[in-house]
Structures are given as C-alpha cells and as structure tokens.
Design an enzyme around this catalytic site. Structure first.
Site, PDB file in Angstrom:
ATOM      1  N   GLU A 200     -17.985  91.081 104.679  1.00  9.17           N
ATOM      2  CA  GLU A 200     -18.064  89.918 103.802  1.00  9.17           C
ATOM      3  C   GLU A 200     -18.453  90.296 102.391  1.00  9.17           C
ATOM      4  OE1 GLU A 200     -20.768  87.500 106.204  1.00  9.17           O
ATOM      5  OE2 GLU A 200     -22.419  88.061 104.918  1.00  9.17           O
ATOM      6  N   HIS A 235     -33.055  94.753 104.578  1.00 11.61           N
ATOM      7  CA  HIS A 235     -32.600  93.488 105.144  1.00 11.61           C
ATOM      8  C   HIS A 235     -33.601  92.892 106.115  1.00 11.61           C
ATOM      9  CE1 HIS A 235     -28.867  94.382 103.241  1.00 11.61           C
ATOM     10  NE2 HIS A 235     -28.651  95.446 103.982  1.00 11.61           N
ATOM     11  N   GLU A 275     -29.622  80.157 108.542  1.00 14.86           N
ATOM     12  CA  GLU A 275     -29.863  81.049 107.416  1.00 14.86           C
ATOM     13  C   GLU A 275     -28.709  80.957 106.422  1.00 14.86           C
ATOM     14  OE1 GLU A 275     -32.682  84.521 109.307  1.00 14.86           O
ATOM     15  OE2 GLU A 275     -30.561  85.005 109.082  1.00 14.86           O
ATOM     16  N   GLU A 293     -25.935  82.891 109.241  1.00 12.17           N
ATOM     17  CA  GLU A 293     -26.008  82.902 110.702  1.00 12.17           C
ATOM     18  C   GLU A 293     -27.010  81.851 111.143  1.00 12.17           C
ATOM     19  OE1 GLU A 293     -27.863  86.140 112.696  1.00 12.17           O
ATOM     20  OE2 GLU A 293     -29.445  86.377 111.228  1.00 12.17           O
ATOM     21  N   ASN A 295     -30.150  81.386 113.870  1.00 10.80           N
ATOM     22  CA  ASN A 295     -31.034  82.008 114.844  1.00 10.80           C
ATOM     23  C   ASN A 295     -31.456  80.920 115.822  1.00 10.80           C
ATOM     24  OD1 ASN A 295     -30.910  84.591 113.705  1.00 10.80           O
ATOM     25  ND2 ASN A 295     -32.487  84.067 112.216  1.00 10.80           N
ATOM     26  N   ARG A 297     -33.587  80.229 118.083  1.00  9.34           N
ATOM     27  CA  ARG A 297     -34.900  80.529 118.670  1.00  9.34           C
ATOM     28  C   ARG A 297     -35.973  80.137 117.669  1.00  9.34           C
ATOM     29  NH1 ARG A 297     -36.086  85.009 115.330  1.00  9.34           N
ATOM     30  NH2 ARG A 297     -34.192  86.100 114.741  1.00  9.34           N
TER      31      ARG A 297
HETATM   32  P1  ADP Z   1     -29.570  89.672 110.737  1.00 14.67           P
HETATM   33  O1  ADP Z   1     -28.959  89.089 111.961  1.00 14.67           O
HETATM   34  O2  ADP Z   1     -29.762  91.117 110.847  1.00 14.67           O
HETATM   35  O3  ADP Z   1     -30.758  88.889 110.319  1.00 14.67           O
HETATM   36  P2  ADP Z   1     -28.158  88.411 108.518  1.00 14.67           P
HETATM   37  O4  ADP Z   1     -26.717  88.090 108.528  1.00 14.67           O
HETATM   38  O5  ADP Z   1     -29.082  87.262 108.692  1.00 14.67           O
HETATM   39  O6  ADP Z   1     -28.427  89.515 109.620  1.00 14.67           O
HETATM   40  O7  ADP Z   1     -28.491  89.172 107.169  1.00 14.67           O
HETATM   41  C1  ADP Z   1     -29.755  89.797 106.976  1.00 14.67           C
HETATM   42  C2  ADP Z   1     -30.040  89.937 105.492  1.00 14.67           C
HETATM   43  O8  ADP Z   1     -29.022  90.690 104.820  1.00 14.67           O
HETATM   44  C3  ADP Z   1     -30.075  88.628 104.735  1.00 14.67           C
HETATM   45  O9  ADP Z   1     -31.334  88.026 104.809  1.00 14.67           O
HETATM   46  C4  ADP Z   1     -29.716  89.059 103.320  1.00 14.67           C
HETATM   47  O10 ADP Z   1     -30.816  89.608 102.668  1.00 14.67           O
HETATM   48  C5  ADP Z   1     -28.744  90.168 103.531  1.00 14.67           C
HETATM   49  N1  ADP Z   1     -27.362  89.655 103.462  1.00 14.67           N
HETATM   50  C6  ADP Z   1     -26.648  89.199 104.499  1.00 14.67           C
HETATM   51  N2  ADP Z   1     -25.420  88.813 104.102  1.00 14.67           N
HETATM   52  C7  ADP Z   1     -25.352  89.046 102.774  1.00 14.67           C
HETATM   53  C8  ADP Z   1     -24.323  88.890 101.789  1.00 14.67           C
HETATM   54  N3  ADP Z   1     -23.116  88.442 102.101  1.00 14.67           N
HETATM   55  N4  ADP Z   1     -24.602  89.232 100.514  1.00 14.67           N
HETATM   56  C9  ADP Z   1     -25.818  89.720 100.185  1.00 14.67           C
HETATM   57  N5  ADP Z   1     -26.802  89.918 101.069  1.00 14.67           N
HETATM   58  C10 ADP Z   1     -26.587  89.584 102.359  1.00 14.67           C
HETATM   59  P1  ADP Z   2     -36.802  86.460 111.976  1.00 13.95           P
HETATM   60  O1  ADP Z   2     -35.388  86.211 111.539  1.00 13.95           O
HETATM   61  O2  ADP Z   2     -37.271  85.626 113.109  1.00 13.95           O
HETATM   62  O3  ADP Z   2     -37.734  86.500 110.853  1.00 13.95           O
HETATM   63  P2  ADP Z   2     -36.191  89.191 111.917  1.00 13.95           P
HETATM   64  O4  ADP Z   2     -35.008  88.844 111.093  1.00 13.95           O
HETATM   65  O5  ADP Z   2     -37.246  90.043 111.315  1.00 13.95           O
HETATM   66  O6  ADP Z   2     -36.830  87.895 112.562  1.00 13.95           O
HETATM   67  O7  ADP Z   2     -35.699  89.907 113.200  1.00 13.95           O
HETATM   68  C1  ADP Z   2     -34.649  89.349 113.910  1.00 13.95           C
HETATM   69  C2  ADP Z   2     -34.876  89.612 115.360  1.00 13.95           C
HETATM   70  O8  ADP Z   2     -34.988  91.006 115.629  1.00 13.95           O
HETATM   71  C3  ADP Z   2     -36.127  88.960 115.856  1.00 13.95           C
HETATM   72  O9  ADP Z   2     -35.806  88.365 117.086  1.00 13.95           O
HETATM   73  C4  ADP Z   2     -37.106  90.083 116.015  1.00 13.95           C
HETATM   74  O10 ADP Z   2     -37.951  89.886 117.105  1.00 13.95           O
HETATM   75  C5  ADP Z   2     -36.212  91.262 116.280  1.00 13.95           C
HETATM   76  N1  ADP Z   2     -36.760  92.469 115.683  1.00 13.95           N
HETATM   77  C6  ADP Z   2     -37.114  92.668 114.408  1.00 13.95           C
HETATM   78  N2  ADP Z   2     -37.567  93.914 114.214  1.00 13.95           N
HETATM   79  C7  ADP Z   2     -37.469  94.539 115.412  1.00 13.95           C
HETATM   80  C8  ADP Z   2     -37.777  95.844 115.891  1.00 13.95           C
HETATM   81  N3  ADP Z   2     -38.261  96.785 115.081  1.00 13.95           N
HETATM   82  N4  ADP Z   2     -37.563  96.122 117.178  1.00 13.95           N
HETATM   83  C9  ADP Z   2     -37.083  95.178 118.006  1.00 13.95           C
HETATM   84  N5  ADP Z   2     -36.769  93.935 117.619  1.00 13.95           N
HETATM   85  C10 ADP Z   2     -36.967  93.612 116.357  1.00 13.95           C
HETATM   86 MG    MG Z   3     -30.755  86.958 109.814  1.00 13.49          MG
END
Ligand code: ADP
Ligand code: ADP
Ligand code: MG
Length: 656
Positions: A200, A235, A275, A293, A295, A297
């Site tokens: 993306e 991230h 998010e 996305e 979440n 939970r």
């Molecule tokens: P995760 O499942 O690992 O939380 P996310 O899709 O929520 O993955 O993305 C995690 C982080 O990555 C976001 O909080 C943001 O900081 C960054 N990110 C995700 N998508 C983008 C994007 N298209 N452009 C810039 N930053 C992004």
């Molecule tokens: P949230 O979006 O709830 O703030 P995070 O984006 O930090 O949580 O993490 C996304 C998911 O990955 C959560 O369910 C968290 O428990 C899990 N997680 C984060 N860091 C780790 C890690 N180091 N090992 C295993 N699971 C993790």
């Molecule tokens: Mg996320």
C-alpha cells in the site's frame, strides 16, 4: 452474569481482567505455563491451572488445554485478553463447541477482519475509506513490484496476517523492493505461518488515530472516541493518548462515523478498535484518513479511553458477552480531560530497542499523583519476578489523566521519574525523553517522530561524579553503616569501617573506575580516579550513607536512579578468574535465546564495521547482528541453529 470465568492470558492484562471480575463478584480461573507458576496473575486469581511448558506454543496457544481447564473448573466463559488466542477464530469455534462463551466477538467477525487484504476489500464495499494499494490475491514478485510502481513510492509491504508491527517493510525505491519483500515474507512466515503480503501507499506525515468501538448482540454499536498512537518505533506503539491532539469536531465526526460503519458492516459485538492512518501534512482533514485494520479485541492501550470516559471496558465486555445490552447510549458517553499511557519495556533503546530479559531485583512504581492529576499503573510483575525470553517484555503500563493535555503529560513525566527498575535494561529514560520532547509536548507528532530523533531520545548523559560516588559507596558496603552525625552512630560507623574495603572497583560500560573510600566526621569521602569524563582525580564527599540518591544493589551490580535515567555499574567479583573476563573479546554473543535465521558471512571472510553478519530471530522479532569492528571471521553460527543467551555467534580471528 457469569459466576466464574477463565482468563486465557498472562501478565498485566490477565491481572487487569481479574480485578474487574472480582469487583463484579465473578470468580476467576487463571492459566499458567511453567515459567509463570508463581506469577502475579496466578496469585490474584481464585484458582489456577497449569497448561504446559514455557514456550507459548506449548501453553498459552494450546486451545485444547485451556478449554479443558475451563471445563474442569466449571468456568462458563473465557476471556482471551490481547495477543495469544484473542484473534484466533478457530479458538472461538472450539470454545463455543465446548458449550462455553467467548468473551469477545464472533468467529465470523474475527475472520472478516483477520486478514488485512480481505478486510480492506470488505471495508471498501461498506464505503469506509481505505489506504490506496494492492490487496489482491497475486503474490508473484513481478506483479507486486509493478503494483508498487503504480501506487508510487514510498510503499509499505505488509503481511496480510500481520500484527504487532511484524512482517512490515517500508520501501523507498524500486531497487530495494525485492530485499524488503523477502524480509517481510520471512518475518510473516515465522510469526504468523502465512507469508502473503499486500502493498500500500506509504502515507506522508502519517498519524495513527484509532477509534474504540463497542457493539452488542442487539445490533447496537457505539464509539468511545479516539486514541492517538502515533508515537511509534518499529511500527509499535510507545506512548498513546486520548483524545488525539488537534482533533476537530468535523474530523472526529467523520472518523467515528466511519468506525461505527465498519463495525456495523460485520455485525460486531464486544470491544474493538478501528485503526486509521491519517495524512497530517496539512493538519487533520476529514478527507485524509483511511482504514488500516480492525483489532477485534481489547487493545493494550484501552486504559487511556477508560480514563477519559470514566468507563470500565472489561466490565462492558463481560456484560455484552453475558447477553446484556450496551450499558450506555452514544449521547451518554462523554469525554473528560486527557490521558496518556507509556509502555514500560525491558529493552535497550540505545541498541535499536533490543528486547531485554532479566530478574527485576528492584522494582518501584510511582505512588504519588501530582495535584489535579490521576495515575494508574497496570502491571503483571512484582519485585523479584523475571522478564523471560518467552513472552512480551512489557513490565508495566503507566497511565496518567488530567483535566488538560499539559497536566496529564506532566503527570506522566512525574510517573516516569518515580519509576525504579534494576536487574534488566529498561526504556524509562527513553519514554521520559519522548514525553519531554518539544514536538511531542505540543502534540505535533507523527509516526516518524521517534525515528527522526532516535539518537537524541536514546542517548543519556554520562553519570556525574555524584552518581559514580554513590555507586562506589554502595558497592563498598559502607552505605549500610549508620548515616548521621549522631556521635554514637558515628562511633559505630568507625568500628564497622574496618570491614569496608577502602578501594572499590567498578565498571560502567567499558570504563573501569577505581574509588577510594574514607570516612571523616561521620561523612564519607570518595576519591574517584580517574574521574569520569575529566580524567583527573576528584574528591567527592557524600552525605554519608544512602540518603540522597535512590539506588539498588543487585547481584554483581549497583544501579543509581537519577529521575527517569538510571545508571548501572558492574561490581566485578574479585574472585572471578581472569580467564572469564578475557573471554568475549573478539567474539559476538547472542544477546538472548533465539534462532539463527540467516547467515550473511562465512569463516575466513573479511568484514567491515557495521556490516550485517547474521539475523537472529528472538522474541518474535528479527535482530540484525552487525560487525562491531573491521576484522576477519574465524567462526560463525550455522543457519537454523537454536542458540541460548550468551552463545558465541561470531568469533573474530586474532589480528596480527
Ligand atoms: P499491525 O497489525 O502490525 O498493527 P498496522 O496495519 O496496524 O499493522 O500498521 C502498524 C503501523 O504501521 C501503523 O500504526 C502505522 O504507524 C504504520 N503504517 C501502517 N500502514 C501505513 C501506511 N500506509 N503508511 C504509513 N504508515 C503506515
Ligand atoms: P495494540 O494494537 O493492542 O496496542 P500492538 O499493536 O502493540 O497492540 O500489538 C498487536 C498485537 O501483538 C497485540 O495483540 C499484542 O499482544 C501482540 N504483541 C505485541 N508485541 C508482541 C511481542 N513482542 N510478542 C508477542 N506478541 C506481541
Ligand atoms: Mg495495528
């Protein structure tokens, strides 16, 4: 309402769920692995059941054992917490098939949002704005690379099964695409067993703003306002807050409406978070946010929402799961003041946020809230507990609330300054530096802020003479002596002083320190030679005894606390063999247990300082181990090897 529930998690979130259940008169069953037999969540619950060995694949991820524990102990429902099985729809199916209630959304809702590509297609259909990109089926590198070109660089490659910032790579130009793709795939395969990705647009000046939503089984969906989680490293969220700084009524209306639409599109029930990624290059604009996305939970950072709404989200989860309606209507949910949460981790911020382990020999959390503020500490550990390599190294969440952002932020800083941890490397100083950052303080934050200022945010000043003297005195044992000008205790002090070594050797990092200890008129004198930084000997008088600087002594070390910054000195055991001390020079050891994923150099090869030598996968993340200096490799670990903490990964040849 349920009479008894099982909490299928560990650490702070298990403790937090147990607390609410207890308040509501619900009995709790904890589960634990061998590593957690004496953990706080086990102690807090009414009952506890062992579910297996320390690795998560043998305990916290084994659905059958957890369901069996619930059945045997007569729990009617299972709360999954976050992480682990919380977003696993097959687990939900098994829980339901066993005649139990899953405290969370339906398996169908989780499936709909589980894979980022499918979720995006679904949201597009529901009319929710999504990040421009490719979320189709094709996975061939030529297709993905050409899509990336169409989207326009920079792009973000994301694991469709991703979570916790894993399996994600930003790519700035086409030449780096192939390498980034294979890295993202490798990490995704290891973490989620699925290496499919989407591509993306990388959003400029990105801000992460998410909306807390709640649904019930009667078709009601409400939102509980937004949280800003833009302060991120790799991230992953570092400090979260509610509401988002600079939020306008117009933007909030657009975002919360989109979030509620998203939840309604999947008939969502329970707590969830939508998010969004926001392009903040021209401030917050209602046409510049996109669904990232959902979440499905309870979120790690849910306490900031609780602080500004005055609601207990776990209580709401329990009510909804028990078949009740949402306790409040949308117009009854109000926003009050501002809240922050900082994630206190066992990690080395200066070494690229490398996760750390260790026993928390000394642990003090803040107890006093500044005037006008409220504080809350969420933790799952006590002094003496260990941060093991098996689980997430989070030690605590420090949460502060105030009537306005400045008061809440000052309260957070005060909490960090009152926090004392010794026995493991922690990120307290980094969090404090971020909280004190000028841009962060004005709310001018985007997801790149930490990366841009990483050096400044993770560098601490060297310890001053007063700190070194306090450490030396503590290491000498002299500080056990009475500390006063009272003549009687001064005499005792003299009597004891003969038992105190008069010179103490310390190590701060690579630096050797020798300190001479003397006592005169009930005060201790410390000669530092050579003095840190100055190279000249200094005489430092201290107010006798512990007293003014908080410090902790733990096996082989002394840690001195100076606000949120701590300085740890090694106190070498004079009896340790010289052999032991000499080992390790010329070699690189595994900083933690892990798996050698990729080896990029071979024995006999000449390598340059900073050159990546191998990738170690540990604590669910990939860590690149680079050459600390130029040299020739004598020996290097083999790909696929499982290594323990301290194993030699690379040995350098003796230079002639
Ligand atoms: P995760 O499942 O690992 O939380 P996310 O899709 O929520 O993955 O993305 C995690 C982080 O990555 C976001 O909080 C943001 O900081 C960054 N990110 C995700 N998508 C983008 C994007 N298209 N452009 C810039 N930053 C992004
Ligand atoms: P949230 O979006 O709830 O703030 P995070 O984006 O930090 O949580 O993490 C996304 C998911 O990955 C959560 O369910 C968290 O428990 C899990 N997680 C984060 N860091 C780790 C890690 N180091 N090992 C295993 N699971 C993790
Ligand atoms: Mg996320």
């Amino acid at each position: 309402m349920f009479e008894k529930i099982l909490v299928a998690n560990r650490g702070e979130i298990a403790c937090r769920i147990i607390r609410t259940a207890r308040r509501m008169g619900i009995a709790t069953v904890a589960v634990y692995s061998d590593a957690d037999a004496h953990a706080l969540h086990v102690e807090m619950a009414d009952e506890a059941v062992r579910i297996g060995a320390a690795p998560v694949g043998e305990s916290y991820l084994v659905a059958e054992n957890i369901i069996e524990a619930a059945r045997i102990r007569g729990a009617e429902a299972i709360h999954p917490g976050y992480g682990f099985l919380s977003e696993n729809p097959d687990f939900v199916d098994k829980v339901v098939a066993a005649g139990l209630t899953f405290i969370g959304p339906s398996a169908a809702s989780i499936r709909a949002m589980g894979l980022k590509d499918a979720a995006k297609r679904l949201m597009e259909k529901a009319g929710v704005p999504v990040v421009p990109g490719y979320h189709g089926e094709a996975q061939e590198i030529v297709v993905l690379a050409s899509k990336a070109r169409e989207i326009g660089y920079p792009v973000l490659i994301k694991a469709r099964a991703g979570g916790g910032g894993k399996g994600m790579r930003r790519v700035d130009n086409p030449d780096d695409f192939a390498e980034a793709l294979s890295g993202a795939r490798r990490e995704a395969k290891a973490a989620f067993g699925d290496d499919r990705v989407l591509v993306e647009k990388y959003v400029e000046k990105p801000r992460h703003i998410e909306v807390q939503v709640f649904g019930d089984d009667f078709g009601n969906v409400v939102h509980l306002y937004e949280r800003d989680c833009s302060a991120q490293r790799r991230h992953q969220k570092v400090i979260e807050e509610a509401p988002a700084p600079g939020m306008t009524a117009e933007m909030r209306a657009a975002m919360t409406e989109a979030a509620v639409t998203a939840a309604q599109a999947i008939a969502y029930s329970g707590a969830g978070t939508i998010e969004f990624i926001v392009d903040a290059s021209e401030g917050l604009r209602p046409d510049r946010f996109w669904f990232m996305e959902m979440n499905t939970r309870l979120q790690v950072e849910h306490p900031v929402t609780e602080m500004v709404t005055g609601l207990d989200l776990v209580e709401w989860q329990l009510r909804v799961a028990a078949g009740q309606r949402l306790p409040l209507k949308q117009d009854e949910i109000t926003l009050n003041g501002h809240a922050f949460e900082a994630r206190l981790y066992a990690e080395d911020a200066a070494k690229g946020f490398l996760p750390a382990t260790g026993t928390l020999y000394h642990l003090r959390f803040p107890i006093a809230a500044p005037a006008g503020a409220e504080i809350r500490v969420e933790t799952g550990v006590r002094e003496g507990d260990a941060i093991s390599p098996y689980y997430d190294p989070m030690i605590a969440k420090l949460v502060a609330h105030g009537p306005d952002r400045a008061t809440a932020l000052a309260a957070l800083s005060s909490m960090l300054a009152q926090t004392e941890v010794a026995g493991s490397t922690v990120n307290t100083a980094f969090l404090a530096a971020l909280a004190a950052d000028a841009d962060f303080a004005t709310g001018d934050v985007d997801t790149g802020l930490i990366g841009r200022k990483q050096e400044a945010l993770t560098t601490v000043p060297p310890p001053g003479a007063e700190i070194v003297a306090a450490a030396a005195l503590a290491a000498s044992g002299a500080e056990d002596l009475p500390a006063s000008n009272d003549p009687w205790s001064a005499v005792t002090g003299y009597a004891h002083f003969h038992a105190v070594p008069k010179t103490v050797k310390l190590k701060f990092g690579e630096e050797d320190i020798a300190a001479g200890i003397s006592v005169k008129d009930g005060r201790y004198g410390v000669d530092l030679s050579p003095a840190m930084n100055t190279g000249a000997p200094t005489r430092h008088h201290t107010g006798a005894g512990a007293g003014h600087l908080p410090l902790a002594r733990w096996p082989g070390h002394v840690t001195v606390f100076d606000g949120a910054v701590s300085y740890t000195f090694a106190v070498p055991d004079p009896l340790a063999s010289a052999d032991e001390a000499g080992a390790g020079t010329g070699s690189l050891r595994a900083p933690m247990p892990g798996l050698v994923k990729v080896v990029r150099a071979a024995a006999g090869e000449r390598v340059a300082k900073g050159q990546p030598l191998l990738i170690l996968e540990a604590m669910k993340m990939e860590h690149t181990i680079a050459a600390p200096h130029d040299g020739t490799i004598a020996e290097i670990a083999t790909e696929g090897a499982q290594v323990s903490d301290g194993t030699v990964l690379v040995r350098f040849a003796e230079e002639g």
